[in-house]
Design a protein around this motif. Structure first.
Motif, PDB file in Angstrom:
ATOM      1  N   ALA A  11       0.815  -1.368  -0.090  1.00 17.32           N
ATOM      2  CA  ALA A  11      -0.015   0.086  -0.004  1.00 17.32           C
ATOM      3  C   ALA A  11       0.888   1.334  -0.077  1.00 17.32           C
ATOM      4  O   ALA A  11       0.454   2.578  -0.406  1.00 17.32           O
ATOM      5  N   SER A  12       2.129   1.290   0.395  1.00 17.40           N
ATOM      6  CA  SER A  12       2.947   2.574   0.572  1.00 17.40           C
ATOM      7  C   SER A  12       4.324   1.843   0.822  1.00 17.40           C
ATOM      8  O   SER A  12       4.590   1.187   1.073  1.00 17.40           O
ATOM      9  N   ARG A  52     -14.431  13.389  -3.681  1.00 21.82           N
ATOM     10  CA  ARG A  52     -13.375  12.920  -2.379  1.00 21.82           C
ATOM     11  C   ARG A  52     -12.819  14.242  -1.874  1.00 21.82           C
ATOM     12  O   ARG A  52     -13.015  15.223  -2.304  1.00 21.82           O
ATOM     13  N   GLY A  66      -3.540   8.012  -8.932  1.00 21.04           N
ATOM     14  CA  GLY A  66      -2.545   7.680  -7.745  1.00 21.04           C
ATOM     15  C   GLY A  66      -1.021   7.190  -8.388  1.00 21.04           C
ATOM     16  O   GLY A  66      -0.894   7.257  -9.504  1.00 21.04           O
ATOM     17  N   ARG A  80      -5.169  -1.294 -10.223  1.00 25.29           N
ATOM     18  CA  ARG A  80      -5.070  -1.096  -8.955  1.00 25.29           C
ATOM     19  C   ARG A  80      -5.748   0.140  -8.404  1.00 25.29           C
ATOM     20  O   ARG A  80      -6.679  -0.018  -7.721  1.00 25.29           O
ATOM     21  N   HIS A  81      -5.569   1.237  -8.958  1.00 25.26           N
ATOM     22  CA  HIS A  81      -6.319   2.495  -8.600  1.00 25.26           C
ATOM     23  C   HIS A  81      -7.842   2.484  -9.213  1.00 25.26           C
ATOM     24  O   HIS A  81      -8.850   2.957  -8.555  1.00 25.26           O
ATOM     25  N   THR A  83      -9.798  -0.373  -9.664  1.00 21.83           N
ATOM     26  CA  THR A  83     -10.744  -1.103  -8.833  1.00 21.83           C
ATOM     27  C   THR A  83     -10.525  -0.672  -7.234  1.00 21.83           C
ATOM     28  O   THR A  83     -11.843  -0.753  -6.733  1.00 21.83           O
ATOM     29  N   LYS A  84      -9.471   0.295  -6.956  1.00 18.12           N
ATOM     30  CA  LYS A  84      -9.543   0.584  -5.462  1.00 18.12           C
ATOM     31  C   LYS A  84     -10.545   1.805  -5.495  1.00 18.12           C
ATOM     32  O   LYS A  84     -11.538   1.761  -4.452  1.00 18.12           O
ATOM     33  N   ASP A  85     -10.842   2.689  -6.358  1.00 17.89           N
ATOM     34  CA  ASP A  85     -11.386   3.746  -6.258  1.00 17.89           C
ATOM     35  C   ASP A  85     -12.924   3.501  -6.966  1.00 17.89           C
ATOM     36  O   ASP A  85     -13.793   4.060  -6.480  1.00 17.89           O
ATOM     37  N   SER A 138     -15.081   3.731  -3.018  1.00 21.49           N
ATOM     38  CA  SER A 138     -14.386   3.012  -2.188  1.00 21.49           C
ATOM     39  C   SER A 138     -13.270   3.591  -1.616  1.00 21.49           C
ATOM     40  O   SER A 138     -13.026   4.598  -2.065  1.00 21.49           O
ATOM     41  N   GLN A 139     -12.624   3.263  -0.496  1.00 21.35           N
ATOM     42  CA  GLN A 139     -11.351   3.918   0.101  1.00 21.35           C
ATOM     43  C   GLN A 139     -11.758   5.354   0.580  1.00 21.35           C
ATOM     44  O   GLN A 139     -12.860   5.295   1.248  1.00 21.35           O
ATOM     45  N   ASP A 140     -11.228   6.347   0.059  1.00 24.51           N
ATOM     46  CA  ASP A 140     -11.692   7.919   0.500  1.00 24.51           C
ATOM     47  C   ASP A 140     -12.707   8.346  -0.023  1.00 24.51           C
ATOM     48  O   ASP A 140     -12.964   9.701   0.175  1.00 24.51           O
TER      49      ASP A 140
END
Length: 180
Positions: A11-12, A52, A66, A80-81, A83-85, A138-140
């Protein structure tokens, strides 16, 4: 490589203090995606925008965005970004040839390019990505909305966006021949 392998990226890759230090000294590579709905002829009919919170506490409409992490391909970062967002059911359709339609250079102030990010100098590869599934923030992200091309490129929506992302929406629609 399976979707699970792609999503296993850390993640980071830097602690927050280290990331702030690097952001002050080195340009960071980002991917940005403008989700679109297209008809059976491939003509863009809708543009997807997130709502957001921003680092300064304000709220704005935004595209998917991202960092590309160390050891991650551009394709993996883009997947990744997205599907995350947009959520796991979004079903983004990545192109066979992963090539951005444009590149945006973000600076701490907008004077140089029209794109700004007060935290850093970032180079962003920007993609137009058709999405066929159901999107859920999702996420933020607080919300996800499909807007008509006319609404997404309107002056009103431009005032709800920050950092110059409204410029990217207009450029994307011009690129696909849909700028009203």
């Amino acid at each position: 490589m399976s979707d699970a392998d792609i999503l296993e990226t850390a993640a980071s890759w830097l602690e927050e203090e280290e990331l702030a230090y690097v952001r002050e000294r080195v340009p960071t590579v980002y991917v940005e995606a403008i989700p679109v709905r297209a008809n059976h002829l491939g003509e863009v009919e809708k543009v997807g925008l997130l709502l957001r919170p921003r680092p300064d506490g304000s709220v704005s409409r935004a595209i998917v965005s991202g960092r590309v992490l160390y050891g991650e391909t551009v394709r993996e970062a883009l997947w990744r970004h997205l599907t995350k967002d947009l959520g796991p059911e979004a079903d983004p359709l990545l192109p066979a040839e992963v090539a951005p339609f444009t590149i945006a250079e973000y600076f701490p102030t907008p004077e140089r390019t029209g794109f700004s990010d007060i935290r850093q100098h970032a180079v962003s590869l920007v993609f137009i990505v058709p999405v066929t599934g159901e999107c859920a923030p999702s996420q933020d992200a607080l919300e996800f909305s499909w807007l008509t091309v006319e609404d997404a490129t309107s002056p009103l929506v431009a005032t709800e966006m920050s950092g110059g992302q409204d410029i990217l929406i207009r450029r994307a629609m011009a690129h696909v021949g849909r700028l009203p």
